[in-house]
Design a protein around this motif. Sequence first.
Motif, PDB file in Angstrom:
ATOM      1  N   ASN A  19      -8.402  -6.092  -5.377  1.00  0.00           N
ATOM      2  CA  ASN A  19      -7.804  -4.865  -4.841  1.00  0.00           C
ATOM      3  C   ASN A  19      -7.000  -4.099  -5.871  1.00  0.00           C
ATOM      4  OD1 ASN A  19      -8.790  -5.266  -2.316  1.00  0.00           O
ATOM      5  ND2 ASN A  19      -6.959  -6.308  -1.551  1.00  0.00           N
ATOM      6  N   TRP A  20      -6.095  -4.839  -6.535  1.00  0.00           N
ATOM      7  CA  TRP A  20      -5.088  -4.145  -7.343  1.00  0.00           C
ATOM      8  C   TRP A  20      -5.325  -4.258  -8.845  1.00  0.00           C
ATOM      9  CZ3 TRP A  20      -2.522  -7.655  -3.582  1.00  0.00           C
ATOM     10  CH2 TRP A  20      -2.340  -7.017  -2.354  1.00  0.00           C
TER      11      TRP A  20
ATOM     12  N   SER B 255      -2.862   6.073  -5.163  1.00  0.00           N
ATOM     13  CA  SER B 255      -4.046   5.280  -4.874  1.00  0.00           C
ATOM     14  C   SER B 255      -3.629   3.835  -4.622  1.00  0.00           C
ATOM     15  CB  SER B 255      -5.000   5.334  -6.070  1.00  0.00           C
ATOM     16  OG  SER B 255      -6.029   4.393  -5.895  1.00  0.00           O
ATOM     17  N   THR B 256      -4.479   3.094  -3.932  1.00  0.00           N
ATOM     18  CA  THR B 256      -4.122   1.706  -3.657  1.00  0.00           C
ATOM     19  C   THR B 256      -5.190   0.730  -4.124  1.00  0.00           C
ATOM     20  OG1 THR B 256      -5.126   1.855  -1.477  1.00  0.00           O
ATOM     21  CG2 THR B 256      -2.769   2.321  -1.621  1.00  0.00           C
ATOM     22  N   ARG B 257      -6.244   1.255  -4.765  1.00  0.00           N
ATOM     23  CA  ARG B 257      -7.337   0.369  -5.175  1.00  0.00           C
ATOM     24  C   ARG B 257      -7.684   0.532  -6.639  1.00  0.00           C
ATOM     25  NH1 ARG B 257      -5.772  -1.951  -1.862  1.00  0.00           N
ATOM     26  NH2 ARG B 257      -6.583  -2.543   0.172  1.00  0.00           N
TER      27      ARG B 257
ATOM     28  N   ASP C 213       0.798  -1.225   0.000  1.00  0.00           N
ATOM     29  CA  ASP C 213       0.000   0.000   0.000  1.00  0.00           C
ATOM     30  C   ASP C 213       0.839   1.288   0.000  1.00  0.00           C
ATOM     31  OD1 ASP C 213      -2.256  -1.378  -0.354  1.00  0.00           O
ATOM     32  OD2 ASP C 213      -3.225  -0.849   1.543  1.00  0.00           O
TER      33      ASP C 213
ATOM     34  N   LEU D  22       2.402   1.612  -3.524  1.00  0.00           N
ATOM     35  CA  LEU D  22       1.446   1.955  -4.590  1.00  0.00           C
ATOM     36  C   LEU D  22       0.936   3.387  -4.425  1.00  0.00           C
ATOM     37  CD1 LEU D  22      -0.499  -1.414  -4.851  1.00  0.00           C
ATOM     38  CD2 LEU D  22       1.264  -0.522  -6.388  1.00  0.00           C
ATOM     39  N   LYS D  23       0.784   3.776  -3.176  1.00  0.00           N
ATOM     40  CA  LYS D  23       0.338   5.148  -2.901  1.00  0.00           C
ATOM     41  C   LYS D  23       1.360   6.146  -3.453  1.00  0.00           C
ATOM     42  CE  LYS D  23      -2.638   7.616  -0.393  1.00  0.00           C
ATOM     43  NZ  LYS D  23      -4.031   7.402  -0.186  1.00  0.00           N
TER      44      LYS D  23
END
Lengths: 169, 349
Positions: free
Chosen positions: B158-159, A112-114, A103, A106-107
Amino acid sequence: MLCQRCGKKEATVHLTKIVNGEKTELFICEDCAKETGQIPFNGNDPFSFQNLLAGILNPELNSFSGIESELKCNRCGMSYKEFTQQGLFGCAYCYDTFDNKLDPLLKRIHGSTRHNGKVPKRRGGTLRVKREIEELRQELQREVERENFERAAELRDKIHDLEDKLGGE
Amino acid sequence: MSLRDIINKNLTHWVSGNGPDNDIVLSSRIRLARNLENVPYPNRASAEEKAAVSKSVIEAISQQNEIKLHYIDLADLPEVEREVLVEKHLISPIHAKEGMEKGVLLNDNETISVMINEEDHLRIQVLIPGLQLDKAWEIANNLDNLLEARLDFAFSENWGYLSACPTNVGTGLRASVMVHLPALNLTNNIGKVLGAVSQLRLAVRGLYGEGSESAGNIYQISNQITLGHTESDIIDNLKSVTTQIVSQERQARKLLLQEQEIEVKDRIKRSYGILKYAYRISSEEALKLLSNVKLGIDMGIIEDVDQGVLSELMVLIRPAHLQKIDGKELTAAERDIKRAELIQTRLNM
């Protein structure tokens, strides 16, 4: 034409340098060009994403407990340390293995993480249904505000059906 | 064979075709990164595993009739032919390097290419002329659906689509446009425009060269972020920014004609003169001058050359194409002479 530096190989690189208005031309082979560092070649670019990523992540390595640095993907054998050095996952299962490390990363990259985009038909799992329920709920809200209760009831039943479907899996 | 025949035979659709705003937007590209769930990524897979990936992708393609693609095993191609594919932007430079089990699927007019075993198992690419991102997405999305029906793509709730590199995860989508911006450069506005673009989560790079310096004034603008937004958000953002850049470039051209007419005409005609009479020319100089000539054509200053000249020549004057057209290996010095010859023949057509 042979390389002007080593005199052995075919010259494939034509180098024109202009320094303070003075022009020099050089015909050299690829090996000499690489050796003299005249041209940035693919693969060893210090500003490649992989090297930058390693730079971002490596400070985090210091804070690792022994167990975390041993974190390793069961499927492909990629360790978290290797991942931070290469900037590439080894397989799809690495994502689950390094789950709680992802997370923040990716942030930083995406803000964003989703995932919000396309969901594949066959492999999308329950996400397709969840998205559909979400959309129906919003529609339901609108219909209730418009006092269109007949349509709202239909939507409510539809949502219940979909929720049952999710629960049943 | 005449040069026209050679050009038609060698050119790929994004170069020879037409599209909206084609005077400034040379091409639109959509690229999707996809991976198979149960196979390690190419950076970690064995030769057998990679061969199995190629096999299952080729099989999936053969099971449908909607899109016709033919497979090329890159190991079967001589280096110069692999480089030709790079110069046409159909495969990446890394993919052209020698390695195991690399391949590409192409359709007849080369608008679709699917790289197999590059950084990801599949890189689906659609490349078409002009500003047509929606159309390119439609084609890529359709092919993605056809493949997904037959292959188990790695996907997480999620990804999203899981990729080898975390910069591609989520949509796996990289949308990009290639734009020719000579007037923004001449009016010293390019830095400002490109700076603004990078604030909007888009990346800009000179196609030939680094940063805001670009031989030929050709820039590629693409989305940086692949996770958290929908595909249509990503594409719409790039499209609206590109539309604004196009209108700014057009304004800058008008301004040039109003305020520096003589200087601009002189620059364009001198460039045309050098290209028409030089005995040898480097690709960098050629691109710079061709950019001026293209500007001259678009502004009506040069009337006897057609619009497609820049796109055509920017591909044809590159090393692998020159060698392919000549049918033999050429040294850099020989290429400079052949390049000048080719440009003259094309300009006199």
